[in-house]
Design a protein around this motif. Structure first.
Motif, mmCIF file in Angstrom:
data_model
loop_
_atom_site.group_PDB
_atom_site.id
_atom_site.type_symbol
_atom_site.label_atom_id
_atom_site.label_comp_id
_atom_site.label_asym_id
_atom_site.label_seq_id
_atom_site.Cartn_x
_atom_site.Cartn_y
_atom_site.Cartn_z
ATOM 1 N N LYS A 146 1.210 -1.379 0.587
ATOM 2 C CA LYS A 146 0.200 0.092 0.008
ATOM 3 C C LYS A 146 0.969 1.250 0.064
ATOM 4 N N ILE A 147 0.431 2.431 -0.516
ATOM 5 C CA ILE A 147 1.087 3.545 -0.345
ATOM 6 C C ILE A 147 0.082 4.560 0.119
ATOM 7 N N GLY A 173 -4.756 9.845 2.700
ATOM 8 C CA GLY A 173 -5.214 8.051 0.736
ATOM 9 C C GLY A 173 -4.533 7.482 0.874
ATOM 10 N N THR A 174 -4.997 6.488 1.035
ATOM 11 C CA THR A 174 -4.691 4.987 0.561
ATOM 12 C C THR A 174 -4.338 4.446 -0.011
ATOM 13 N N VAL A 175 -3.781 4.400 -0.900
ATOM 14 C CA VAL A 175 -4.126 3.154 -2.057
ATOM 15 C C VAL A 175 -3.532 1.821 -2.249
ATOM 16 N N HIS A 176 -4.109 1.219 -3.266
ATOM 17 C CA HIS A 176 -2.789 -0.650 -3.352
ATOM 18 C C HIS A 176 -1.968 0.347 -4.568
ATOM 19 N N SER A 177 -0.525 -0.676 -3.841
ATOM 20 C CA SER A 177 1.178 -0.267 -4.369
ATOM 21 C C SER A 177 0.862 -0.806 -5.247
ATOM 22 N N GLU A 178 1.385 -0.620 -6.366
ATOM 23 C CA GLU A 178 1.925 -0.806 -7.764
ATOM 24 C C GLU A 178 3.303 -0.109 -7.639
ATOM 25 N N GLY A 179 4.377 -1.075 -8.537
ATOM 26 C CA GLY A 179 5.678 -1.139 -9.368
ATOM 27 C C GLY A 179 6.570 -1.017 -8.095
ATOM 28 N N MET A 180 6.039 -1.882 -6.921
ATOM 29 C CA MET A 180 7.216 -1.402 -5.935
ATOM 30 C C MET A 180 6.902 -2.833 -5.483
ATOM 31 N N LYS A 181 8.193 -3.299 -5.207
ATOM 32 C CA LYS A 181 9.100 -4.728 -4.344
ATOM 33 C C LYS A 181 9.757 -4.313 -3.071
ATOM 34 N N ARG A 182 9.741 -4.677 -1.879
ATOM 35 C CA ARG A 182 10.764 -4.395 -0.978
ATOM 36 C C ARG A 182 11.057 -3.423 -0.351
ATOM 37 N N HIS A 220 2.232 6.302 -10.991
ATOM 38 C CA HIS A 220 0.619 6.184 -10.870
ATOM 39 C C HIS A 220 0.687 6.598 -9.620
ATOM 40 N N ALA A 221 0.450 5.638 -8.736
ATOM 41 C CA ALA A 221 -0.249 4.999 -7.203
ATOM 42 C C ALA A 221 0.093 5.988 -6.537
ATOM 43 N N ILE A 222 1.366 6.682 -6.639
ATOM 44 C CA ILE A 222 1.903 7.366 -5.897
ATOM 45 C C ILE A 222 0.904 9.256 -5.432
#
Length: 438
Positions: A16-17, A36-45, A56-58
């Protein structure tokens, strides 16, 4: 203290972001006015693996917080996960002229000398956090300015991040339309939001259990004295369930949250679930058996944390007075009980405190790091601002008591259990000695 009354924290995680907007209140407190909380995309560890999707998610997260607050965000403090951060403690020394008081420039000189350590050119310093000072051999000094002495010493906890991942994070944030005010270690931010007034005089381990990583911060008398990261988090528990039950990750996450427990005996003993696999076949599994899949992975996380602290600082029971669990993965039923069994220390669930405004939204462990970023931005010295403690008594923190276990016949050990080592180590003897503590 910042002149701008608006401070924004951006917690970029694997799952999440979250963006939190804070404002300095007239009475000196801190009000949360946007989230504001959204599902995280494009991130890993904690690292960017897809620039476009992460950006986009940020942008979505910041826009959601702006709509709630009515404030336009220009700059943010951003969390850095510990998996690509390196931390060392360095010693600095400054000579003071005889019959002269120690001034701010002397303190800065001692800190700067501590910073003058050889670092990999691929590393960028994120934090320089002074611990306690020593004046002419007298230890335990928090502020030496105005004192007399000829020798000023300081231990500084230096946190540096790998330049590549930091550049990628900065680029994503900037392309989302805002500037990076500063990077903040994830464990430091979580500690600033969750440590209570009484814990400022103790040594406390803060464990932030995220989706892709588990970040560790050891706070000694309110100062971050040690930090580390385990590359395993709540998402790995979900992956174990998805693999064994042959179901999608989304369904495994829902099953884990609704019916799972860190200790099988705490699961609903009368509940049986009907699981439909990806191939369409259906089979039944009890909540007890479901939790037997969950427990080994959480036990592994806590064992790795013990190993890190035991090997670096000494036996955890002798190093710390308590453990604070925070992060989304810490919400799983029985996690505090399992941690208490592994660490043999008082354990509590850490929630943001000392704030006003949208407390009903940001009161949980999942918002610890994002609220901590706001508190860091207010103080900018790596310590909790005093205004946060203004209404908090200096009493012992409340500890989560272990839940009573229902009487059930002992279950056979999971197939994934590691064999016990022969012989009794120092740590094992200490664990045995602390068994009666509970």
């Amino acid at each position: 203290m910042k002149d701008n009354p608006i401070i924004v924290g951006l917690d970029i995680g694997t799952t999440k972001i979250t963006t939190v907007i804070g404002e300095l209140a007239e009475g000196g407190g801190v009000d949360i006015i946007g989230e504001g909380t959204v599902h995280s995309e494009g991130m890993k560890r904690g690292s960017v693996v897809n620039l476009e999707r992460a950006t986009h998610a940020i942008r979505q997260s910041i826009a959601a917080a702006e709509r709630v607050s009515g404030v336009q965000v220009d700059s943010v403090y951003v969390t850095v996960a510990g998996n690509h951060a390196k931390a060392i403690t360095s010693h600095g020394l400054a000579a003071i002229r005889r019959n002269q008081e120690i001034n701010v420039s002397d303190v800065d000189r001692a800190i700067e000398n501590a910073r003058a350590v050889p670092l990999d050119p691929n590393l960028e310093i994120i934090h320089t956090l002074p611990q306690e000072y020593v004046v002419d051999g007298q230890e335990g000094i928090k502020s030496p300015v105005g004192m007399h002495g000829v020798r000023l010493e300081v231990d500084v906890h230096i946190v540096a991040g790998t330049a590549g991942p930091l550049l990628n994070l900065r680029r994503c944030v900037q392309e989302a339309g805002v500037q990076v005010e500063g990077f903040v270690l994830h464990a430091l931010a979580s500690g600033l939001a969750t440590l209570e007034a009484a814990e400022q005089s103790q040594t406390v381990i803060v464990v932030d259990m995220g989706g892709g990583t588990t970040d560790i911060g050891v706070f000694k008398r309110g100062n971050l004295a040690h930090s580390a990261s385990i590359p395993i988090g709540g998402e790995h528990v979900t992956a174990d369930l998805a693999q064994i039950l042959k179901i999608p990750m989304e369904e495994a996450e829902n099953v884990k949250r609704k019916y799972g427990a860190a200790i099988p005996e705490l699961a609903d003993q009368d509940l049986t679930l009907e699981i439909t696999t990806a191939s369409g076949s259906t089979h039944a599994i009890s909540a007890f058996e479901l939790s037997r899949i969950i427990k080994p992975r959480l036990s592994e996380i806590f064992s790795l944390i013990r190993d890190e602290i035991d090997h670096t600082l000494g036996p955890v029971e002798l190093v710390a007075q308590g453990v604070v669990l925070t992060g989304g993965a810490a919400l799983l039923r029985g996690t505090s009980d399992l941690a208490r069994d592994r660490f043999r220390l008082p354990v509590r669930l850490g929630r943001p405190r000392g704030i006003g405004g949208l407390t009903d939204i940001v009161h949980g462990p999942t918002h610890a790091a994002s609220v901590g970023l706001v508190l860091y931005g207010i103080g900018e010295d790596g310590k909790v601002p005093h205004i946060v403690f203004q209404d908090e008594p200096l009493s012992a923190p409340q500890v989560d008591l272990p839940a009573p276990l229902p009487a059930t016949p002992p279950a056979p050990a999971p197939a994934t259990s590691a064999p016990k080592k022969e012989g009794v180590s120092l740590v094992d003897r200490l664990r045995n000695a602390f068994k009666d503590w509970m």
